[in-house]
Design a protein around this motif. Structure first.
Motif, PDB file in Angstrom:
ATOM      1  N   ALA A  83      -2.596 -12.552  57.753  1.00 15.97           N
ATOM      2  CA  ALA A  83      -3.858 -12.744  57.030  1.00 15.97           C
ATOM      3  C   ALA A  83      -4.992 -12.255  57.929  1.00 15.97           C
ATOM      4  N   THR A  84      -6.129 -11.966  57.339  1.00 13.85           N
ATOM      5  CA  THR A  84      -7.323 -11.634  58.129  1.00 13.85           C
ATOM      6  C   THR A  84      -8.303 -12.816  58.020  1.00 13.85           C
ATOM      7  N   GLY A  85      -9.589 -12.560  58.225  1.00 11.99           N
ATOM      8  CA  GLY A  85     -10.594 -13.630  58.125  1.00 11.99           C
ATOM      9  C   GLY A  85     -10.952 -14.198  59.489  1.00 11.99           C
ATOM     10  N   ARG A  86     -12.025 -14.972  59.494  1.00 15.24           N
ATOM     11  CA  ARG A  86     -12.528 -15.519  60.761  1.00 15.24           C
ATOM     12  C   ARG A  86     -11.547 -16.499  61.398  1.00 15.24           C
ATOM     13  N   THR A  87     -10.912 -17.317  60.572  1.00 17.22           N
ATOM     14  CA  THR A  87     -10.003 -18.342  61.101  1.00 17.22           C
ATOM     15  C   THR A  87      -8.885 -17.731  61.946  1.00 17.22           C
ATOM     16  N   LEU A 107      -1.645  -9.545  53.723  1.00 17.01           N
ATOM     17  CA  LEU A 107      -1.810 -10.113  52.388  1.00 17.01           C
ATOM     18  C   LEU A 107      -2.595  -9.233  51.437  1.00 17.01           C
ATOM     19  N   ASP A 108      -3.644  -8.590  51.979  1.00 17.90           N
ATOM     20  CA  ASP A 108      -4.608  -7.995  51.050  1.00 17.90           C
ATOM     21  C   ASP A 108      -5.435  -6.888  51.694  1.00 17.90           C
ATOM     22  N   TYR A 157      -9.424  -4.188  56.037  1.00 20.20           N
ATOM     23  CA  TYR A 157      -8.534  -5.110  56.743  1.00 20.20           C
ATOM     24  C   TYR A 157      -7.579  -4.354  57.660  1.00 20.20           C
ATOM     25  N   GLY A 163      -4.785 -18.154  55.510  1.00 21.78           N
ATOM     26  CA  GLY A 163      -5.999 -18.958  55.607  1.00 21.78           C
ATOM     27  C   GLY A 163      -6.259 -19.500  54.211  1.00 21.78           C
ATOM     28  N   ILE A 164      -7.368 -20.181  54.040  1.00 23.00           N
ATOM     29  CA  ILE A 164      -7.739 -20.646  52.694  1.00 23.00           C
ATOM     30  C   ILE A 164      -9.224 -20.357  52.483  1.00 23.00           C
ATOM     31  N   GLY A 165      -9.554 -19.821  51.318  1.00 22.00           N
ATOM     32  CA  GLY A 165     -10.948 -19.499  51.037  1.00 22.00           C
ATOM     33  C   GLY A 165     -11.684 -20.685  50.434  1.00 22.00           C
ATOM     34  N   HIS A 221      -8.482 -20.012  47.478  1.00 27.17           N
ATOM     35  CA  HIS A 221      -7.539 -18.886  47.369  1.00 27.17           C
ATOM     36  C   HIS A 221      -6.663 -18.752  48.600  1.00 27.17           C
ATOM     37  N   ILE A 222      -5.474 -18.186  48.393  1.00 24.60           N
ATOM     38  CA  ILE A 222      -4.621 -17.648  49.462  1.00 24.60           C
ATOM     39  C   ILE A 222      -4.512 -16.161  49.131  1.00 24.60           C
ATOM     40  N   GLY A 223      -4.583 -15.310  50.172  1.00 22.09           N
ATOM     41  CA  GLY A 223      -4.818 -13.903  49.887  1.00 22.09           C
ATOM     42  C   GLY A 223      -6.118 -13.828  49.115  1.00 22.09           C
ATOM     43  N   GLN A 267     -18.731 -15.823  50.592  1.00 23.97           N
ATOM     44  CA  GLN A 267     -18.016 -16.222  51.812  1.00 23.97           C
ATOM     45  C   GLN A 267     -17.807 -15.034  52.744  1.00 23.97           C
ATOM     46  N   LYS A 310     -14.014 -26.385  55.301  1.00 25.51           N
ATOM     47  CA  LYS A 310     -12.717 -26.313  54.626  1.00 25.51           C
ATOM     48  C   LYS A 310     -12.184 -27.695  54.221  1.00 25.51           C
TER      49      LYS A 310
HETATM   50  C1  F6R Z   1      -7.614 -12.763  54.335  1.00 25.62           C
HETATM   51  C2  F6R Z   1      -7.264 -13.640  53.227  1.00 25.62           C
HETATM   52  C3  F6R Z   1      -8.118 -14.798  52.834  1.00 25.62           C
HETATM   53  C4  F6R Z   1      -8.643 -15.616  54.015  1.00 25.62           C
HETATM   54  C5  F6R Z   1      -9.542 -16.752  53.531  1.00 25.62           C
HETATM   55  C6  F6R Z   1     -10.168 -17.521  54.665  1.00 25.62           C
HETATM   56  O1  F6R Z   1      -6.637 -11.742  54.500  1.00 25.62           O
HETATM   57  O2  F6R Z   1      -6.286 -13.392  52.618  1.00 25.62           O
HETATM   58  O3  F6R Z   1      -7.392 -15.611  51.960  1.00 25.62           O
HETATM   59  O4  F6R Z   1      -7.565 -16.128  54.742  1.00 25.62           O
HETATM   60  O5  F6R Z   1     -10.554 -16.249  52.707  1.00 25.62           O
HETATM   61  O6  F6R Z   1     -11.067 -16.699  55.345  1.00 25.62           O
HETATM   62  P1  F6R Z   1     -11.836 -17.231  56.637  1.00 25.62           P
HETATM   63  O7  F6R Z   1     -10.802 -17.453  57.675  1.00 25.62           O
HETATM   64  O8  F6R Z   1     -12.758 -16.089  56.992  1.00 25.62           O
HETATM   65  O9  F6R Z   1     -12.548 -18.484  56.243  1.00 25.62           O
END
Ligand code: F6R
Length: 262
Positions: free
Chosen positions: A35-39, A66-67, A80, A132-134, A138-140, A164, A203
């Motif tokens: 996965a990507t994202g800050r977490t 994932l995406d 990504y 991660g979780i948005g 969401h996942i992905g 976000q 979160k």
């Molecule tokens: C990223 C992804 C998303 C992030 C989620 C959390 O590839 O699939 O689901 O994991 O949006 O993002 P952060 O970590 O930036 O809060």
């Protein structure tokens, strides 16, 4: 599903990195979903350290992200693909040919999604999937009302997700692409093991709804309750809304599986 609560953001990310490292050591040909994202940034930094300081080799692994956003200009640093290269792949001994992300600029996006599913199947499926979780749960990029059996496809991003992710686009939501290719909820649920990492106060509410609330297409992470080997790892601040914290803490402190990580 099980929930592990760690005292700090660093300890939570550290546990995810330690679990990934142990899995790669156990099976050097592991197929990993990233996965990507800050977490996740901290997890990749720790895995790079593990490679540099303890010789962990990623040379044999295969990866599937994932995406990916659609329609970003070629060479954009907001993709990504670029995130993974900058934060992780270029620092380790991975074979670039074994790193897969959907191509958000494919001429035929639907064909690209189908081909991505085929590539995952050809690799033997995903052994370990990081998530991660948005803010929308969401996942992905499986936004609200994603089918729980969905496969890799193009998805329109919800306004909350655009907000976000605006930080990565200079804070301007208008610069965030409106669509992305994402593995489906069904694709993710096919992984043999899943680790979801969530940290920070932001979160807390969505984690409680995803983990302890009903399974619903409105919160795609709630579908993880259907998976037989999913571990949700949170720090104290993301855990505050969970009602069964005492039980989760007991698991980490007492179950043999977690002894090596205490
Ligand atoms: C990223 C992804 C998303 C992030 C989620 C959390 O590839 O699939 O689901 O994991 O949006 O993002 P952060 O970590 O930036 O809060």
């Amino acid at each position: 599903m099980e929930v592990i609560i760690r005292p700090t953001t660093d300890a939570a990310a550290g546990l995810v990195a330690a679990l990934v490292a142990a899995s790669v050591r156990e099976n050097p040909r592991l197929v990993v979903g990233f996965a990507t994202g800050r977490t996740m940034e901290r997890v990749y930094a720790l895995l790079v350290r593990e490679h540099r300081e303890h010789g962990l080799s990623f040379a044999g692994i295969t990866t599937f992200n994932l995406d990916e956003y659609t329609g970003l200009p070629a060479g954009s640093t907001d993709t990504y693909r670029s995130y993974m290269h900058e934060r992780f792949f270029r620092h380790i001994d991975i074979n670039p040919a074994n790193t897969h992300l959907p191509d958000g600029n494919a001429a035929d996006l639907d064909a690209e999604c189908a081909a991505y599913e085929e590539r995952i199947a050809a690799a033997g499926g995903i052994d370990l999937q990081l998530l991660g979780i948005g803010a929308v749960g969401h996942i992905g990029f499986n936004e609200p009302l994603s089918a729980l059996r969905s496969r890799t496809r193009v998805k329109a991003l919800s306004p909350k997700t655009i907000e976000q992710n605006a930080g990565a686009f200079g804070g301007d939501p208008n610069k965030v692409p409106r669509r992305a290719i994402t593995m489906g909820v069904g694709t993710i649920l096919d992984s043999r093991r899943i680790l979801l990492l969530a940290t920070g106060t932001d979160k807390a509410e969505i984690i409680a709804r995803a983990v302890e609330g009903p399974v619903t297409g409105m919160i795609s992470a709630s579908a993880l309750q259907l998976h037989s080997r999913c571990t949700v790892i949170v720090d104290e601040t993301a855990a505050v809304r969970l009602t069964e914290q005492e039980y989760y803490r007991w698991i980490f402190d007492n179950e043999p599986e977690w002894k090596a990580y205490q």
